[in-house]
Design an enzyme around this catalytic site. Structure first.
Site, short mmCIF file in Angstrom:
data_model
loop_
_atom_site.label_atom_id
_atom_site.label_comp_id
_atom_site.label_asym_id
_atom_site.label_seq_id
_atom_site.Cartn_x
_atom_site.Cartn_y
_atom_site.Cartn_z
N ALA A 83 0.88 -1.17 0.00
CA ALA A 83 0.00 0.00 0.00
C ALA A 83 0.92 1.21 0.00
O ALA A 83 1.14 1.85 1.03
CB ALA A 83 -0.93 0.00 1.20
N ILE A 84 1.49 1.48 -1.18
CA ILE A 84 2.39 2.62 -1.33
C ILE A 84 1.56 3.92 -1.28
O ILE A 84 2.01 4.94 -0.74
CB ILE A 84 3.16 2.56 -2.68
CG1 ILE A 84 3.89 1.21 -2.83
CG2 ILE A 84 4.12 3.73 -2.83
CD1 ILE A 84 4.99 0.93 -1.85
N ASN A 137 1.69 5.94 -16.78
CA ASN A 137 0.57 5.51 -15.94
C ASN A 137 -0.08 6.75 -15.31
O ASN A 137 0.53 7.43 -14.50
CB ASN A 137 1.11 4.54 -14.87
CG ASN A 137 0.02 3.85 -14.06
OD1 ASN A 137 -0.36 4.30 -12.99
ND2 ASN A 137 -0.50 2.75 -14.57
N ASN A 189 -4.74 4.49 -14.92
CA ASN A 189 -4.84 3.70 -13.70
C ASN A 189 -6.17 3.99 -13.00
O ASN A 189 -6.28 4.91 -12.21
CB ASN A 189 -3.65 4.03 -12.78
CG ASN A 189 -3.68 3.20 -11.51
OD1 ASN A 189 -4.60 2.40 -11.30
ND2 ASN A 189 -2.69 3.39 -10.66
N CYS A 234 -6.12 1.33 -8.84
CA CYS A 234 -5.26 1.21 -7.65
C CYS A 234 -6.13 1.01 -6.43
O CYS A 234 -6.99 1.84 -6.13
CB CYS A 234 -4.39 2.45 -7.46
SG CYS A 234 -3.37 2.30 -5.98
N GLY A 255 2.35 -10.74 -7.41
CA GLY A 255 3.29 -11.86 -7.41
C GLY A 255 2.63 -13.17 -7.81
O GLY A 255 1.43 -13.22 -8.11
C1 FMN Z 1 5.03 -1.79 -5.11
C2 FMN Z 1 4.02 -1.75 -6.21
C3 FMN Z 1 3.62 -0.51 -6.74
C4 FMN Z 1 2.67 -0.45 -7.76
N1 FMN Z 1 2.31 0.76 -8.28
C5 FMN Z 1 1.43 0.83 -9.33
C6 FMN Z 1 1.10 2.07 -9.94
O1 FMN Z 1 1.62 3.14 -9.59
N2 FMN Z 1 0.18 2.07 -10.95
C7 FMN Z 1 -0.40 0.89 -11.40
O2 FMN Z 1 -1.23 0.93 -12.32
N3 FMN Z 1 -0.07 -0.31 -10.86
C8 FMN Z 1 0.82 -0.35 -9.84
N4 FMN Z 1 1.16 -1.58 -9.31
C9 FMN Z 1 0.57 -2.82 -9.86
C10 FMN Z 1 1.52 -3.51 -10.86
O3 FMN Z 1 1.80 -2.68 -11.97
C11 FMN Z 1 0.90 -4.84 -11.36
O4 FMN Z 1 -0.37 -4.57 -11.93
C12 FMN Z 1 0.70 -5.87 -10.25
O5 FMN Z 1 1.74 -5.79 -9.30
C13 FMN Z 1 0.60 -7.30 -10.77
O6 FMN Z 1 1.76 -7.69 -11.46
P1 FMN Z 1 2.99 -8.51 -10.75
O7 FMN Z 1 2.38 -9.66 -10.01
O8 FMN Z 1 3.89 -8.88 -11.87
O9 FMN Z 1 3.64 -7.53 -9.80
C14 FMN Z 1 2.12 -1.65 -8.27
C15 FMN Z 1 2.52 -2.90 -7.74
C16 FMN Z 1 3.46 -2.95 -6.73
C17 FMN Z 1 3.88 -4.31 -6.21
#
Ligand code: FMN
Length: 312
Positions: free
Chosen positions: A69-70, A98, A126, A129, A216
């Site tokens: 939860a950034i 984004n 986006n 989120c 993940g």
């Molecule tokens: C630390 C973190 C920050 C993220 N920040 C954004 C973001 O700013 N905008 C967005 O659309 N998705 C964001 N995501 C989502 C990722 O782009 C992605 O949709 C999601 O993590 C699933 O893919 P993965 O399992 O390969 O990480 C974030 C994910 C993580 C883990």
């Protein structure tokens, strides 16, 4: 072998995209490897103004994944255009920005600023989120909201528009359809799944925001199913993601219907993953004598007859 991917007017040299929020603004990785070798980079989410995000702890590991939860910490659209974009241009990176918003007007304004700048390949909206209270996912959890954001941004940009869908809905394909109807050039899916981790000793949530977004390998089979469903519903390209950690994972998404894939969490584990993913995909195409990666998209064999033994 043709690895290129077409998203509206944007051509990617290959189907690998660094997922938003997991690759900074891209420039941070320039000393790690040549970022122009990626199909594209999706930047961290940008609002009009800078944002601090949530207080720490903001990240916790989970079985086969992580919870975050950034709170969309970021430098804002103006600073991105001034400080990061020139460097990304010089590095030859293909950039997908984004775009975030707390209101419809903010999505439109940020998109306008980004569209006026030189060196942006596409806008990823986006609307998904899970970690902010206003805007964002409220649009992405309503069919009318999804349509309205895409429709409004469509009027102010010629760039390809790629709404990023939330998996926190029952029927994700209907959201892909709403986006397509509003003029989207592609859809990205999935963003993270709303989730929670509790420290039993203190009985407190492990991240300060209480709940967060799960990413993940833990989410991958759900994400693959969602890409499959959307592929049956829309004609526009799908950028699939969720837990991709090696080439076979990426290929699953492509076979399910993704024209390109994004990789987020795995990049934290191994920032050198990209050439391995590309080599694995290339090797697969060679072994199966497939000349174009686009020929593999949505090539899932859904016949059930020859699997009768499973139930016998
Ligand atoms: C630390 C973190 C920050 C993220 N920040 C954004 C973001 O700013 N905008 C967005 O659309 N998705 C964001 N995501 C989502 C990722 O782009 C992605 O949709 C999601 O993590 C699933 O893919 P993965 O399992 O390969 O990480 C974030 C994910 C993580 C883990």
């Amino acid at each position: 072998m043709d690895l290129s991917v077409q998203i509206g007017s944007l051509t990617l040299k290959n189907p690998l995209i660094a997922a938003s929020g997991c690759f900074g603004y891209g420039v941070e990785y320039a000393s790690v490897f040549d970022i122009s070798t990626l199909g594209a980079i999706a930047t961290k989410g940008l609002f009009l103004s800078e944002r601090e995000g949530h207080p720490p702890p903001r990240i916790v590991e989970t079985p086969a994944g992580m919870l975050n939860a950034i709170g969309l910490q970021g430098i804002g659209a103006g600073r991105f255009v001034e400080e990061k974009l020139p460097e990304l241009r010089a590095l030859g990176a293909t950039v997908i920005v984004n775009v975030c918003g707390t209101t419809l007007d903010e999505y439109v304004e940020v998109s306008r600023i980004i569209s006026d700048a030189e060196g942006v390949g596409a806008i990823e909206l986006n609307i998904s989120c899970p970690n902010i209270k206003e805007g964002g996912i409220q649009f992405g959890c309503s069919l009318a909201g999804t349509f309205a954001v895409v429709d409004a941004v469509r009027k102010v940009t010629r760039l390809p528009i790629i709404p990023k869908l939330t998996p926190n809905v029952t029927d994700v394909a209907s959201f892909a359809r709403a986006a397509e109807d509003a003029g989207a050039d592609a859809v990205s899916l999935v963003n993270t799944f709303l989730a929670m981790v509790i420290d039993v000793e203190t009985r407190r949530p492990r991240i300060a925001n209480g709940v967060g977004g799960l990413s993940g390998p833990a989410i991958r089979p759900i994400a693959v199913r969602m890409v499959h469903e959307c592929h049956q519903m829309v004609k526009i390209p799908i950028l699939g993601m969720g837990g991709i950690a090696d080439a076979r994972d990426a290929l699953e998404f492509v076979i399910a219907g993704a024209a390109a894939v994004q990789v987020g969490t795995a990049n934290f584990v191994d920032p050198f993953i990209w050439p391995k993913l590309l080599a694995g995909i290339t090797d697969y195409l060679e072994r199966h004598q497939i000349a174009r990666v686009s020929d593999l998209v949505g090539s899932l064999d859904t016949r059930t007859g020859d699997r009768a033994w499973i139930n016998s």
